[in-house]
Design a protein around this motif. Structure first.
Motif, PDB file in Angstrom:
ATOM      1  N   VAL A  17       0.863  -1.188  -0.116  1.00 47.13           N
ATOM      2  CA  VAL A  17      -0.021  -0.055   0.313  1.00 47.13           C
ATOM      3  C   VAL A  17       0.667   1.397   0.244  1.00 47.13           C
ATOM      4  N   ILE A  18       0.360   2.599  -0.887  1.00 42.94           N
ATOM      5  CA  ILE A  18       1.166   3.528  -0.871  1.00 42.94           C
ATOM      6  C   ILE A  18       0.920   4.347   0.237  1.00 42.94           C
ATOM      7  N   ILE A  19       2.177   4.981   0.910  1.00 41.20           N
ATOM      8  CA  ILE A  19       2.368   5.494   2.394  1.00 41.20           C
ATOM      9  C   ILE A  19       2.130   7.036   1.970  1.00 41.20           C
ATOM     10  N   ARG A  20       3.383   6.949   1.103  1.00 41.25           N
ATOM     11  CA  ARG A  20       3.822   8.646   1.042  1.00 41.25           C
ATOM     12  C   ARG A  20       4.295   8.453  -0.323  1.00 41.25           C
ATOM     13  N   VAL A  21       3.731  10.046  -1.042  1.00 40.06           N
ATOM     14  CA  VAL A  21       3.964  10.258  -2.361  1.00 40.06           C
ATOM     15  C   VAL A  21       4.913  11.277  -2.286  1.00 40.06           C
ATOM     16  N   GLY A  22       5.982  11.322  -3.085  1.00 33.18           N
ATOM     17  CA  GLY A  22       6.985  12.702  -3.384  1.00 33.18           C
ATOM     18  C   GLY A  22       7.728  13.259  -2.384  1.00 33.18           C
ATOM     19  N   ASP A  23       9.193  13.488  -2.151  1.00 34.22           N
ATOM     20  CA  ASP A  23       9.588  13.679  -1.296  1.00 34.22           C
ATOM     21  C   ASP A  23       9.145  14.711  -0.434  1.00 34.22           C
ATOM     22  N   ASP A  28      12.171  21.820  -5.163  1.00 34.01           N
ATOM     23  CA  ASP A  28      12.607  21.844  -6.027  1.00 34.01           C
ATOM     24  C   ASP A  28      11.834  21.309  -7.128  1.00 34.01           C
ATOM     25  N   GLU A  29      11.780  21.863  -7.996  1.00 29.71           N
ATOM     26  CA  GLU A  29      10.368  22.495  -9.518  1.00 29.71           C
ATOM     27  C   GLU A  29      10.723  21.102  -9.833  1.00 29.71           C
ATOM     28  N   HIS A  30      11.593  20.629 -10.228  1.00 29.36           N
ATOM     29  CA  HIS A  30      11.160  18.467 -10.926  1.00 29.36           C
ATOM     30  C   HIS A  30      10.371  17.955  -9.654  1.00 29.36           C
ATOM     31  N   ALA A  31      11.315  17.957  -8.362  1.00 27.74           N
ATOM     32  CA  ALA A  31      10.369  16.575  -7.381  1.00 27.74           C
ATOM     33  C   ALA A  31       8.212  17.621  -6.610  1.00 27.74           C
ATOM     34  N   ILE A  32       7.978  18.646  -7.458  1.00 23.91           N
ATOM     35  CA  ILE A  32       6.929  18.853  -7.702  1.00 23.91           C
ATOM     36  C   ILE A  32       6.149  18.566  -9.067  1.00 23.91           C
ATOM     37  N   GLU A  33       6.739  18.740  -9.243  1.00 20.55           N
ATOM     38  CA  GLU A  33       6.062  18.306 -11.541  1.00 20.55           C
ATOM     39  C   GLU A  33       5.826  16.381 -11.341  1.00 20.55           C
ATOM     40  N   LEU A  34       7.189  16.069 -10.693  1.00 22.43           N
ATOM     41  CA  LEU A  34       6.990  14.896 -10.413  1.00 22.43           C
ATOM     42  C   LEU A  34       6.240  14.276  -9.509  1.00 22.43           C
ATOM     43  N   GLU A  35       5.712  15.077  -8.690  1.00 21.10           N
ATOM     44  CA  GLU A  35       5.009  14.167  -7.094  1.00 21.10           C
ATOM     45  C   GLU A  35       2.959  14.141  -8.286  1.00 21.10           C
ATOM     46  N   ARG A  36       3.245  15.638  -9.057  1.00 27.93           N
ATOM     47  CA  ARG A  36       1.731  16.327  -9.075  1.00 27.93           C
ATOM     48  C   ARG A  36       1.646  15.073 -10.404  1.00 27.93           C
ATOM     49  N   ARG A  37       2.842  14.358 -10.877  1.00 31.55           N
ATOM     50  CA  ARG A  37       2.369  13.616 -12.904  1.00 31.55           C
ATOM     51  C   ARG A  37       2.160  12.263 -11.344  1.00 31.55           C
ATOM     52  N   LEU A  38       3.232  11.876 -10.493  1.00 32.20           N
ATOM     53  CA  LEU A  38       2.688  10.240  -9.980  1.00 32.20           C
ATOM     54  C   LEU A  38       1.076  10.638  -9.330  1.00 32.20           C
ATOM     55  N   LEU A  39       0.553  11.619  -8.495  1.00 34.43           N
ATOM     56  CA  LEU A  39      -0.702  12.346  -8.453  1.00 34.43           C
ATOM     57  C   LEU A  39      -1.420  11.745  -9.523  1.00 34.43           C
ATOM     58  N   GLU A  40      -1.372  12.250 -10.704  1.00 36.34           N
ATOM     59  CA  GLU A  40      -2.437  11.767 -11.144  1.00 36.34           C
ATOM     60  C   GLU A  40      -2.632  10.958 -11.982  1.00 36.34           C
ATOM     61  N   LEU A  41      -1.863  10.055 -11.969  1.00 30.83           N
ATOM     62  CA  LEU A  41      -1.317   8.704 -12.327  1.00 30.83           C
ATOM     63  C   LEU A  41      -2.346   7.462 -11.706  1.00 30.83           C
ATOM     64  N   PHE A  43      -1.269   7.313  -8.289  1.00 34.87           N
ATOM     65  CA  PHE A  43      -0.293   6.700  -7.354  1.00 34.87           C
ATOM     66  C   PHE A  43      -0.711   7.734  -6.105  1.00 34.87           C
ATOM     67  N   VAL A  44      -1.560   7.438  -4.811  1.00 38.73           N
ATOM     68  CA  VAL A  44      -2.086   7.938  -4.626  1.00 38.73           C
ATOM     69  C   VAL A  44      -2.330   7.645  -3.313  1.00 38.73           C
ATOM     70  N   GLU A  45      -2.085   7.922  -1.873  1.00 34.63           N
ATOM     71  CA  GLU A  45      -2.027   7.655  -0.463  1.00 34.63           C
ATOM     72  C   GLU A  45      -2.939   6.764  -0.205  1.00 34.63           C
ATOM     73  N   MET A  64       4.037  -1.678 -12.741  1.00 31.59           N
ATOM     74  CA  MET A  64       3.261  -2.531 -11.624  1.00 31.59           C
ATOM     75  C   MET A  64       1.369  -2.161 -11.848  1.00 31.59           C
ATOM     76  N   LYS A  65       0.687  -3.010 -10.985  1.00 37.71           N
ATOM     77  CA  LYS A  65      -0.321  -2.801 -10.990  1.00 37.71           C
ATOM     78  C   LYS A  65      -0.567  -1.725 -10.112  1.00 37.71           C
ATOM     79  N   VAL A  66      -1.472  -0.438  -9.327  1.00 36.15           N
ATOM     80  CA  VAL A  66      -2.265   0.234  -9.014  1.00 36.15           C
ATOM     81  C   VAL A  66      -3.713   0.348  -8.893  1.00 36.15           C
ATOM     82  N   ASP A  67      -4.168  -0.183  -8.364  1.00 36.73           N
ATOM     83  CA  ASP A  67      -5.691  -0.435  -8.134  1.00 36.73           C
ATOM     84  C   ASP A  67      -5.685  -1.427  -9.354  1.00 36.73           C
ATOM     85  N   ASP A  68      -6.335  -0.929  -9.979  1.00 38.27           N
ATOM     86  CA  ASP A  68      -7.260  -1.679 -11.421  1.00 38.27           C
ATOM     87  C   ASP A  68      -6.229  -1.202 -12.606  1.00 38.27           C
TER      88      ASP A  68
END
Length: 91
Positions: A17-23, A28-41, A43-45, A64-68
């Motif tokens: 189970v995902i317990i944390r998304v992003g750093d 860091d603009e790159h880290a913010i953008e990556l976190e946003r993209r992962l959430l949109e895909l 990858f949520v807690e 990987m399988k994320v939910d369905d």
């Protein structure tokens, strides 16, 4: 014992189970953008993840399988996700 790892260290067949998304590094603009993209895909807690496949060269990318749904990521992107692994009880 609860195993918490970064998703980039997961191996085929691992589930959790995902317990944390992003750093959570908001300067860091790159880290913010990556976190946003992962959430949109999706990858949520609280989302269930299962490692399905690793690439041949350097074990990259990973599928990987994320939910369905099924998603592929590079390992450096998966490093931004913390996962609590499910313990497997041998019968």
């Amino acid at each position: 014992m609860i195993d918490t790892i970064q998703l980039n260290f997961a191996r085929c067949g691992d589930r959790g189970v995902i317990i944390r998304v992003g750093d959570h590094c908001h300067h860091d603009e790159h880290a913010i953008e990556l976190e946003r993209r992962l959430l949109e895909l999706g990858f949520v807690e609280g989302a269930q993840v299962e490692m399905l496949h690793e690439g041949l060269f350097g074990r990259d990318p990973i599928a990987m399988k994320v939910d369905d749904m099924r998603v592929a990521l590079r390992r450096h992107e998966a490093a931004s996700l913390s996962v609590r692994l499910e313990s497997v009880i041998a019968a």
